[in-house]
Design a protein around this motif. Structure first.
Motif, PDB file in Angstrom:
ATOM      1  N   ILE A  21      73.133 -32.294 -78.170  1.00 51.40           N
ATOM      2  CA  ILE A  21      72.187 -31.335 -78.631  1.00 51.40           C
ATOM      3  C   ILE A  21      72.009 -30.540 -77.670  1.00 51.40           C
ATOM      4  CG2 ILE A  21      69.842 -31.046 -79.919  1.00 51.40           C
ATOM      5  CD1 ILE A  21      69.991 -33.424 -80.635  1.00 51.40           C
ATOM      6  N   VAL A  22      72.100 -29.174 -77.592  1.00 48.54           N
ATOM      7  CA  VAL A  22      72.079 -27.942 -76.781  1.00 48.54           C
ATOM      8  C   VAL A  22      71.471 -26.790 -77.345  1.00 48.54           C
ATOM      9  CG1 VAL A  22      74.350 -28.892 -75.439  1.00 48.54           C
ATOM     10  CG2 VAL A  22      74.513 -27.238 -77.358  1.00 48.54           C
ATOM     11  N   TYR A  23      71.002 -26.188 -76.519  1.00 53.64           N
ATOM     12  CA  TYR A  23      70.053 -24.834 -76.679  1.00 53.64           C
ATOM     13  C   TYR A  23      70.962 -23.861 -76.345  1.00 53.64           C
ATOM     14  CZ  TYR A  23      66.739 -21.017 -76.344  1.00 53.64           C
ATOM     15  OH  TYR A  23      66.057 -19.847 -76.719  1.00 53.64           O
ATOM     16  N   ASP A  24      70.989 -22.861 -77.467  1.00 48.74           N
ATOM     17  CA  ASP A  24      71.994 -21.439 -77.240  1.00 48.74           C
ATOM     18  C   ASP A  24      71.003 -20.500 -77.097  1.00 48.74           C
ATOM     19  OD1 ASP A  24      73.602 -19.153 -77.466  1.00 48.74           O
ATOM     20  OD2 ASP A  24      74.636 -20.095 -79.367  1.00 48.74           O
ATOM     21  N   ASN A  25      70.953 -19.942 -75.604  1.00 48.19           N
ATOM     22  CA  ASN A  25      70.135 -18.917 -75.168  1.00 48.19           C
ATOM     23  C   ASN A  25      70.292 -17.616 -75.982  1.00 48.19           C
ATOM     24  OD1 ASN A  25      67.835 -18.053 -73.450  1.00 48.19           O
ATOM     25  ND2 ASN A  25      69.411 -16.940 -72.476  1.00 48.19           N
ATOM     26  N   SER A  26      71.636 -17.332 -76.072  1.00 48.06           N
ATOM     27  CA  SER A  26      72.137 -16.121 -76.510  1.00 48.06           C
ATOM     28  C   SER A  26      71.506 -15.732 -77.938  1.00 48.06           C
ATOM     29  CB  SER A  26      73.472 -15.837 -76.563  1.00 48.06           C
ATOM     30  OG  SER A  26      74.268 -16.595 -77.232  1.00 48.06           O
ATOM     31  N   CYS A  27      71.606 -16.908 -78.762  1.00 45.43           N
ATOM     32  CA  CYS A  27      71.048 -16.967 -80.384  1.00 45.43           C
ATOM     33  C   CYS A  27      69.575 -17.487 -80.501  1.00 45.43           C
ATOM     34  CB  CYS A  27      72.084 -17.575 -81.001  1.00 45.43           C
ATOM     35  SG  CYS A  27      73.767 -16.625 -81.107  1.00 45.43           S
ATOM     36  N   ASP A  28      68.972 -18.125 -79.570  1.00 43.94           N
ATOM     37  CA  ASP A  28      67.845 -18.769 -79.512  1.00 43.94           C
ATOM     38  C   ASP A  28      67.852 -19.706 -80.590  1.00 43.94           C
ATOM     39  OD1 ASP A  28      65.282 -19.252 -79.035  1.00 43.94           O
ATOM     40  OD2 ASP A  28      64.406 -17.683 -80.376  1.00 43.94           O
ATOM     41  N   VAL A 338      77.698 -24.926 -77.485  1.00 48.44           N
ATOM     42  CA  VAL A 338      77.384 -23.720 -76.843  1.00 48.44           C
ATOM     43  C   VAL A 338      78.546 -23.356 -75.878  1.00 48.44           C
ATOM     44  CG1 VAL A 338      75.982 -22.198 -75.285  1.00 48.44           C
ATOM     45  CG2 VAL A 338      75.069 -23.931 -76.885  1.00 48.44           C
ATOM     46  N   GLU A 339      79.014 -24.240 -74.996  1.00 42.52           N
ATOM     47  CA  GLU A 339      80.443 -23.976 -74.283  1.00 42.52           C
ATOM     48  C   GLU A 339      81.569 -23.556 -74.965  1.00 42.52           C
ATOM     49  OE1 GLU A 339      79.166 -26.989 -70.478  1.00 42.52           O
ATOM     50  OE2 GLU A 339      80.319 -27.823 -72.352  1.00 42.52           O
ATOM     51  N   LEU A 340      81.685 -24.046 -75.961  1.00 41.99           N
ATOM     52  CA  LEU A 340      82.895 -23.534 -76.857  1.00 41.99           C
ATOM     53  C   LEU A 340      82.768 -22.294 -77.197  1.00 41.99           C
ATOM     54  CD1 LEU A 340      85.622 -24.268 -78.395  1.00 41.99           C
ATOM     55  CD2 LEU A 340      84.025 -25.219 -80.198  1.00 41.99           C
ATOM     56  N   ILE A 341      81.433 -21.747 -77.786  1.00 40.10           N
ATOM     57  CA  ILE A 341      81.492 -20.588 -78.238  1.00 40.10           C
ATOM     58  C   ILE A 341      81.690 -19.440 -77.017  1.00 40.10           C
ATOM     59  CG2 ILE A 341      79.764 -18.837 -79.094  1.00 40.10           C
ATOM     60  CD1 ILE A 341      78.478 -21.110 -80.635  1.00 40.10           C
ATOM     61  N   GLN A 342      81.208 -19.831 -76.079  1.00 36.64           N
ATOM     62  CA  GLN A 342      81.338 -18.873 -74.608  1.00 36.64           C
ATOM     63  C   GLN A 342      82.640 -19.032 -74.224  1.00 36.64           C
ATOM     64  OE1 GLN A 342      78.481 -20.843 -72.048  1.00 36.64           O
ATOM     65  NE2 GLN A 342      76.854 -19.814 -72.790  1.00 36.64           N
ATOM     66  N   ARG A 343      83.405 -19.858 -74.274  1.00 32.41           N
ATOM     67  CA  ARG A 343      84.983 -19.988 -73.822  1.00 32.41           C
ATOM     68  C   ARG A 343      85.894 -19.080 -74.784  1.00 32.41           C
ATOM     69  NH1 ARG A 343      85.979 -26.379 -71.729  1.00 32.41           N
ATOM     70  NH2 ARG A 343      84.501 -26.194 -70.236  1.00 32.41           N
ATOM     71  N   VAL A 344      85.452 -19.369 -76.154  1.00 35.55           N
ATOM     72  CA  VAL A 344      86.147 -18.490 -77.065  1.00 35.55           C
ATOM     73  C   VAL A 344      86.007 -17.312 -76.942  1.00 35.55           C
ATOM     74  CG1 VAL A 344      86.637 -18.229 -79.407  1.00 35.55           C
ATOM     75  CG2 VAL A 344      86.586 -20.596 -78.922  1.00 35.55           C
ATOM     76  N   ARG A 345      84.906 -16.778 -76.589  1.00 32.87           N
ATOM     77  CA  ARG A 345      84.687 -15.170 -76.351  1.00 32.87           C
ATOM     78  C   ARG A 345      85.236 -14.849 -75.004  1.00 32.87           C
ATOM     79  NH1 ARG A 345      79.298 -15.782 -76.056  1.00 32.87           N
ATOM     80  NH2 ARG A 345      79.040 -15.099 -78.482  1.00 32.87           N
ATOM     81  N   LEU A 346      85.207 -15.535 -73.969  1.00 33.20           N
ATOM     82  CA  LEU A 346      85.941 -14.982 -72.979  1.00 33.20           C
ATOM     83  C   LEU A 346      87.422 -14.916 -72.997  1.00 33.20           C
ATOM     84  CD1 LEU A 346      83.928 -17.228 -70.143  1.00 33.20           C
ATOM     85  CD2 LEU A 346      84.040 -14.644 -70.517  1.00 33.20           C
ATOM     86  N   LEU A 347      88.006 -15.923 -73.768  1.00 33.94           N
ATOM     87  CA  LEU A 347      89.455 -16.014 -74.349  1.00 33.94           C
ATOM     88  C   LEU A 347      89.624 -14.759 -75.038  1.00 33.94           C
ATOM     89  CD1 LEU A 347      90.521 -19.618 -74.780  1.00 33.94           C
ATOM     90  CD2 LEU A 347      91.078 -18.325 -72.936  1.00 33.94           C
ATOM     91  N   LEU A 348      88.968 -14.460 -75.941  1.00 34.71           N
ATOM     92  CA  LEU A 348      89.224 -13.186 -76.654  1.00 34.71           C
ATOM     93  C   LEU A 348      89.066 -11.870 -76.081  1.00 34.71           C
ATOM     94  CD1 LEU A 348      87.449 -14.403 -80.053  1.00 34.71           C
ATOM     95  CD2 LEU A 348      89.846 -14.372 -79.485  1.00 34.71           C
ATOM     96  N   ILE A 349      88.263 -11.575 -75.039  1.00 30.77           N
ATOM     97  CA  ILE A 349      88.227 -10.584 -74.356  1.00 30.77           C
ATOM     98  C   ILE A 349      88.816 -10.442 -73.199  1.00 30.77           C
ATOM     99  CG2 ILE A 349      85.874 -10.002 -75.316  1.00 30.77           C
ATOM    100  CD1 ILE A 349      84.582 -10.789 -72.951  1.00 30.77           C
TER     101      ILE A 349
END
Length: 600
Positions: A21-28, A338-349
């Motif tokens: 269970i993790v906290y996503d700071n960007s989406c609160d 949360v790490e998965l979302i961040q990694r996907v975002r970095l891969l796409l850009i």
């Protein structure tokens, strides 16, 4: 983008993630616990672009979600032609809901354009791995007679084990790609598509026909699976094998259709073990075949369409994307949500999110493709490769296509001068027959075939130095081809090299010299016998000196190439023996522990 390039397929698969269970700071927001991430990707079926369009957690793809994605893509002007998934229980539920089955329809009407269809495909490489697993675990059965309910076993683990023992159990191998790993595949090896494709291949079928007279049915099964998979895995316009060419592109179209029809018939007739019904892998293969034929016929009405690369209708792109997500961001290969979302975002850009090395996914033969763009990489300098003599060693774990010899560059011969006596003294010490004695090394038909293959291989690599060593099978005169080169002619499509009778005789005599040179030398094995591999300095240099003195008519570079190649073969064989000794030691230790436990 050209309108033809916008025709696309929807691919989706699940990826296991960290369940914390993790906290996503960007989406609160607090995310988790989640076990799997569902990733949906769109890729062109006529071009190279691809793009992830959906990421969710613990969410199976339902008909509602699928139709929403189709409508969104159609509104943007991207015609959806296919859907690709594996044969997991959730995806099988989707197929059942949409009435997709091997004996029913394999497509549905497009919700935005009823005159078009959306055809469903299974992930064919995944299906091939499952077929291989069922063959090894349960055995493949076919009806004893057409229409009969009685079935007989045709292909199983025992046949393949015997084949590897006979054809790959010595230093000179008929099937140099096959190893014990192909039979005992466990854990990650069971996810390796290459191992499954090599085991159920055309070369395996040819070896079964050549060595086992009563196993024609087993050979036919392997050949049928290989031919059908070649068509379903087509990825370039012109390939080394006719069936691997683009689907429908040239004169091989009828042969490709026939190969698919034969594979579909085999999947419908075959049964594995005690199962009386079709397994998911069989259903998925039949559905993919029918969808491929239907999709091609429907695409003929699209302006500019000529052919299909059916390899674009599997999940290789998704698997490559998952590999990037896991391996390109440090040592943590199991990201949290949360790490998965961040990694996907970095891969796409980010730049060039290419597939990670060492994965089970075979990359496309064309230039690596990025998301919605293609990058051209500079071609290798062919002149720099051909400028020096490169001898390729038949490495079993990294086998290539049947028409190619697996490659390993041998080091240039800048050898340390060995503290050895003169060559003539070595010959007298070893008591070598000046004319050679090849009769001691021709132990079986499989080894003779393997030796002829090695001689032809060396002849092809040294063709510029001595063209008289061999000839390509397309140019060779049948009457002048040695009997032991029959195996080369069975495998070749015109490009392999058969040795001349004279060169094969010299090769056999050199083999006798090599064995006498190493006989009784080396380290001791578990049975206290030497491994017959000298550890003295200058081992290749001394052997080359002996061979050059005995065959002065040969170019010294040809002799050096033989000595290096043969030493590599012996190294590989000794490593195989040491692994076998280690496995036996472990079994004996386990047996002793079990006996001691029983006594207590």
């Amino acid at each position: 983008m050209d309108p033809l390039e916008k025709n696309c397929a929807i691919l989706f698969d699940e990826m296991a993630i960290d369940s914390r269970i993790v906290y996503d700071n960007s989406c609160d927001i607090v995310r988790g616990p989640h076990k799997q991430a569902q990733v949906v990707m769109v890729r062109s079926i006529t071009s190279k672009w691809k793009q992830p369009i959906m990421l969710s957690f613990d969410t199976p793809v339902t008909p509602t979600i699928l139709f929403d994605l189709v409508r969104a893509l159609e509104r943007l002007g991207y015609p959806v032609r296919a859907v690709v998934s594996d044969m997991g229980p959730k995806n099988m539920g989707l197929w059942k809901t949409l009435n997709i089955a091997a004996d029913k329809e394999t497509g549905i009407q497009n919700p935005c354009h009823p005159e078009r269809h959306i055809w469903f495909f299974a992930d064919v490489p995944h299906v091939l791995k499952n077929i291989r697993n069922h063959v090894l675990d349960d055995g493949l059965y076919l009806p004893k007679e057409p229409g009969s309910t009685e079935k007989v076993i045709v292909l199983d683990k025992l046949i393949l084990q015997e084949l590897i023992k006979v054809a790959s159990g010595s230093e000179f191998k008929m099937c140099f790609k096959l190893t014990d790993k192909h039979i005992t595949a466990k854990h990650a090896d069971r996810q390796n598509v290459r191992l499954a494709a090599q085991l159920l291949s055309n070369s395996t079928a040819a070896a079964i026909r050549e060595l086992f007279e009563d196993e024609e049915a087993a050979a036919e099964v392997c050949a049928t699976i290989d031919a059908g998979f070649d068509v379903l895995n087509s990825r370039c316009l012109v390939a080394d094998k006719p069936l691997r060419c683009a689907f429908g592109a040239d004169e091989h179209w009828e042969d490709q259709k026939l190969a698919l029809q034969r594979l579909a018939h085999l999947m419908l007739a075959a049964r594995f073990g005690d199962n009386d019904n079709l397994l998911p892998c069989q259903k998925g293969m039949v559905v993919s075949i029918q969808s491929a034929l239907s999709l091609f016929e429907e695409m003929l009405s699209v302006a500019g369409f000529r052919f299909l690369f059916l390899a674009r209708l599997n999940q290789d792109d998704l698997e490559s994307f998952f590999s990037c997500v896991r391996t390109r961001f440090g040592s943590n290969v199991n990201p949290s949500p949360v790490e998965l979302i961040q990694r996907v975002r970095l891969l796409l850009i980010g730049a060039d999110p290419a597939a990670a090395r060492g994965t089970a996914v075979q990359p496309e033969s064309c230039a690596p493709s990025a998301f919605l763009q293609a990058r051209r990489h500079p071609a290798e300098d062919a002149e720099s490769v051909s400028a020096s003599l490169v001898v390729r060693v038949c490495e079993t774990a990294e086998g290539a296509a049947e028409e190619e010899e697996p490659e390993t560059e041998l080091e240039p011969v800048h050898l340390v001068q060995a503290p050895e006596p003169p060559p003539q003294a070595i010959v007298e010490e070893l008591e070598l027959d000046p004319a050679g004695d090849p009769t001691e090394v021709l132990e079986s038909q499989a080894q003779r075939y393997g030796m002829a293959y090695a001689a032809g291989f060396l002849a092809s690599k040294c063709a510029r130095l001595d063209p008289s060593l061999g000839a390509r099978t397309a140019d060779a005169i049948v009457e002048e081809v040695p009997d032991d080169a029959r195996w080369i002619r069975l495998l070749s499509r015109g490009g392999l090299t058969v040795p001349t009778r004279q060169w094969l005789g010299v090769f056999q005599e050199m083999e006798a010299t090599f064995r006498a040179f190493h006989q009784g030398r080396g380290l001791r094995r578990r049975n206290n016998e030497p491994d017959n591999l000298s550890r003295e300095a200058g081992v290749v240099h001394s052997l080359v000196a002996i061979l050059c003195e005995r065959w002065p008519q040969l170019d010294s570079r040809v002799v050096t190439a033989y000595a290096q190649l043969r030493t590599r073969f012996r190294l590989r064989y000794v490593a195989q023996l040491r692994r076998r000794d280690h496995a036996e030691a472990l079994e004996e230790a386990a047996a002793r522990r079990s006996a001691a436990g029983g006594a207590l």
